[in-house]
Motif scaffolding. Structure first.
Motif, mmCIF file in Angstrom:
data_model
loop_
_atom_site.group_PDB
_atom_site.id
_atom_site.type_symbol
_atom_site.label_atom_id
_atom_site.label_comp_id
_atom_site.label_asym_id
_atom_site.label_seq_id
_atom_site.Cartn_x
_atom_site.Cartn_y
_atom_site.Cartn_z
ATOM 1 N N GLY A 72 0.809 -1.206 0.000
ATOM 2 C CA GLY A 72 0.000 0.000 0.000
ATOM 3 C C GLY A 72 0.846 1.261 0.000
ATOM 4 O O GLY A 72 2.045 1.248 0.285
ATOM 5 N N VAL A 73 0.185 2.361 -0.319
ATOM 6 C CA VAL A 73 0.839 3.667 -0.380
ATOM 7 C C VAL A 73 0.416 4.493 0.827
ATOM 8 O O VAL A 73 -0.768 4.606 1.132
ATOM 9 N N SER A 74 1.392 5.059 1.521
ATOM 10 C CA SER A 74 1.121 5.938 2.656
ATOM 11 C C SER A 74 1.651 7.332 2.347
ATOM 12 O O SER A 74 2.740 7.491 1.794
ATOM 13 N N SER A 75 0.879 8.338 2.737
ATOM 14 C CA SER A 75 1.309 9.725 2.537
ATOM 15 C C SER A 75 1.989 10.301 3.770
ATOM 16 O O SER A 75 2.340 11.485 3.791
ATOM 17 N N LEU A 76 2.181 9.473 4.794
ATOM 18 C CA LEU A 76 2.857 9.946 5.998
ATOM 19 C C LEU A 76 4.307 10.307 5.680
ATOM 20 O O LEU A 76 4.933 9.702 4.802
ATOM 21 N N PRO A 93 11.662 6.829 12.857
ATOM 22 C CA PRO A 93 11.312 7.075 14.261
ATOM 23 C C PRO A 93 10.920 5.786 14.964
ATOM 24 O O PRO A 93 10.492 4.817 14.318
ATOM 25 N N ALA A 94 11.057 5.757 16.258
ATOM 26 C CA ALA A 94 10.566 4.622 17.038
ATOM 27 C C ALA A 94 9.053 4.540 16.900
ATOM 28 O O ALA A 94 8.370 5.552 16.744
ATOM 29 N N GLY A 95 8.539 3.319 16.927
ATOM 30 C CA GLY A 95 7.103 3.114 16.816
ATOM 31 C C GLY A 95 6.611 2.856 15.418
ATOM 32 O O GLY A 95 5.424 2.598 15.211
ATOM 33 N N VAL A 96 7.498 2.915 14.451
ATOM 34 C CA VAL A 96 7.141 2.662 13.049
ATOM 35 C C VAL A 96 7.823 1.374 12.604
ATOM 36 O O VAL A 96 9.045 1.246 12.726
ATOM 37 N N ALA A 97 7.042 0.425 12.100
ATOM 38 C CA ALA A 97 7.603 -0.827 11.599
ATOM 39 C C ALA A 97 8.332 -0.573 10.287
ATOM 40 O O ALA A 97 7.982 0.341 9.527
ATOM 41 N N SER A 98 9.322 -1.402 10.001
ATOM 42 C CA SER A 98 10.059 -1.249 8.745
ATOM 43 C C SER A 98 9.232 -1.705 7.553
ATOM 44 O O SER A 98 9.214 -1.051 6.501
ATOM 45 N N VAL A 99 8.555 -2.852 7.695
ATOM 46 C CA VAL A 99 7.769 -3.423 6.595
ATOM 47 C C VAL A 99 6.422 -3.906 7.125
ATOM 48 O O VAL A 99 6.280 -4.167 8.318
ATOM 49 N N PRO A 100 5.422 -4.064 6.245
ATOM 50 C CA PRO A 100 4.114 -4.529 6.702
ATOM 51 C C PRO A 100 4.149 -5.963 7.219
ATOM 52 O O PRO A 100 4.983 -6.773 6.809
ATOM 53 N N ALA A 101 3.247 -6.253 8.124
ATOM 54 C CA ALA A 101 3.013 -7.603 8.628
ATOM 55 C C ALA A 101 1.520 -7.724 8.890
ATOM 56 O O ALA A 101 0.782 -6.730 8.830
ATOM 57 N N HIS A 102 1.069 -8.940 9.185
ATOM 58 C CA HIS A 102 -0.364 -9.172 9.369
ATOM 59 C C HIS A 102 -0.968 -8.273 10.439
ATOM 60 O O HIS A 102 -2.093 -7.796 10.303
ATOM 61 N N ALA A 103 -0.200 -8.035 11.495
ATOM 62 C CA ALA A 103 -0.757 -7.276 12.626
ATOM 63 C C ALA A 103 -0.514 -5.776 12.501
ATOM 64 O O ALA A 103 -0.916 -5.017 13.374
ATOM 65 N N PRO A 105 -0.652 -2.070 10.256
ATOM 66 C CA PRO A 105 -1.345 -1.367 9.166
ATOM 67 C C PRO A 105 -0.371 -0.925 8.082
ATOM 68 O O PRO A 105 0.839 -1.095 8.201
ATOM 69 N N ASP A 106 -0.936 -0.343 7.012
ATOM 70 C CA ASP A 106 -0.119 0.071 5.875
ATOM 71 C C ASP A 106 0.481 1.458 6.065
ATOM 72 O O ASP A 106 0.422 2.306 5.169
ATOM 73 N N ASN A 107 1.062 1.701 7.239
ATOM 74 C CA ASN A 107 1.753 2.974 7.434
ATOM 75 C C ASN A 107 3.203 2.733 7.853
ATOM 76 O O ASN A 107 3.806 3.552 8.532
ATOM 77 N N THR A 108 3.740 1.580 7.437
ATOM 78 C CA THR A 108 5.120 1.252 7.759
ATOM 79 C C THR A 108 6.072 2.120 6.945
ATOM 80 O O THR A 108 5.657 2.866 6.046
ATOM 81 N N LEU A 109 7.351 1.995 7.234
ATOM 82 C CA LEU A 109 8.340 2.783 6.502
ATOM 83 C C LEU A 109 8.313 2.441 5.014
ATOM 84 O O LEU A 109 8.422 3.337 4.167
ATOM 85 N N ALA A 110 8.156 1.171 4.686
ATOM 86 C CA ALA A 110 8.102 0.768 3.274
ATOM 87 C C ALA A 110 6.920 1.415 2.567
ATOM 88 O O ALA A 110 7.049 1.892 1.422
#
Length: 294
Positions: A72-76, A93-103, A105-110
């Motif tokens: 997915g595409v995030s505008s963050l 930043p802390a609190g942001v996942a590097s890549v998506p996973a099942h648990a 949402p689509d606002n990861t760094l990727a």
């Protein structure tokens, strides 16, 4: 994309030998051959087995990459530390996942990087993440902007040629100013996420230097010589000095920080596209700065 080299050798060699010397893998050569790329010698199309004799200009044209519609595409926003044609380096930043996973949402760094590529109008929106950090670890994450750059970084990672430096705050007092943690790491038997020191784990080597000793904690600079999941966190926990705020590995809490006290502060690697060693630094986040001054 086009990549060009001058053949300065007077020893006869095949084109594929020259390309290999510049980091072109067999898999990339196959993509060039079968998916719309080309190899040119002095502007003329040739096969990879074409013989070179010295003084030629060799160009490799790579085919367009096919994007992943499932990402997915995030505008963050993202915090860019460095960018050129080949690499994008982000301060995560802390609190942001590097890549998506099942648990997650689509606002990861990727997702955010794909959104950035689209916003910039880049032809290639394929997201090549080459280094990753745990969700609650802050600092430098490296993205390659095309397949060739990704394969270059993969080779350096496998050869342990990339230099990654972290700042961590561990519980208790480390007496030695410099030390090594050399213990194999594998999955913990009772958890899918957690790792542990175990005889049948993968070889893992961590080096550290004491930066500052505080009343009940120690600030350390850490270099990874291998890249195991949770390596720094596992090694210091096994040594009896879990990271401050690291609930998963038994680290004590501290009001200054609500996550593990770990930050990737420096990344250094050889960039063959500009023929330089590229070094990037990420400033210390506010929570870690508070922690080491209290």
């Amino acid at each position: 994309m086009k990549f060009t080299w001058m053949n300065t050798s007077t020893t006869p060699m095949k084109v594929k030998t020259l390309l290999s010397e510049h980091g072109v893998t067999r898999s990339l050569l196959k993509k060039v051959k079968f998916h719309g790329g080309a190899i040119l010698v002095d502007g003329r199309p040739v096969l990879a087995i074409h013989m070179l004799h010295g003084g030629e200009q060799v160009t490799m044209e790579t085919p367009a990459e096919i994007g992943n519609d499932h990402l997915g595409v995030s505008s963050l926003p993202i915090n860019i530390l460095y960018e050129d044609r080949d690499f994008l380096i982000i301060n995560k930043p802390a609190g942001v996942a590097s890549v998506p996973a099942h648990a997650l949402p689509d606002n990861t760094l990727a997702n955010r990087v794909k959104g950035y590529y689209r916003e910039q109008g880049y032809d290639n929106e394929v997201v090549h993440i080459t280094t990753r950090l745990d969700r609650d670890t802050s600092g430098i994450v490296l993205f390659a902007k095309h397949h060739f750059a990704h394969s270059i970084i993969d080779h350096q990672l496998k050869a342990h040629a990339m230099r990654k430096m972290y700042l961590a705050v561990v519980s208790g007092t480390l007496n030695a100013d410099h030390g090594w943690l050399d213990q194999p790491i594998g999955r913990a038997a009772d958890s899918f996420i957690k790792r542990t020191v175990t005889p049948d784990g993968k070889p893992s080597l961590t080096e550290y230097w004491v930066v500052k000793r505080l009343a009940d904690k120690t600030v350390v600079r850490v270099r990874l010589h291998t890249g195991r999941t949770h390596q720094i966190r596992v090694h210091f926990a096994a040594a009896g000095h879990p990271l401050i705020g690291d609930q998963l590995y038994g680290g004590p809490s501290d009001p200054a920080i609500d996550r593990q006290a770990l930050h990737c502060m420096q990344l250094q690697f050889d960039d063959p596209f500009i023929d330089q060693t590229l070094t990037t630094f990420a400033p210390l986040p506010a929570d870690l700065a508070r922690l080491i001054t209290t």
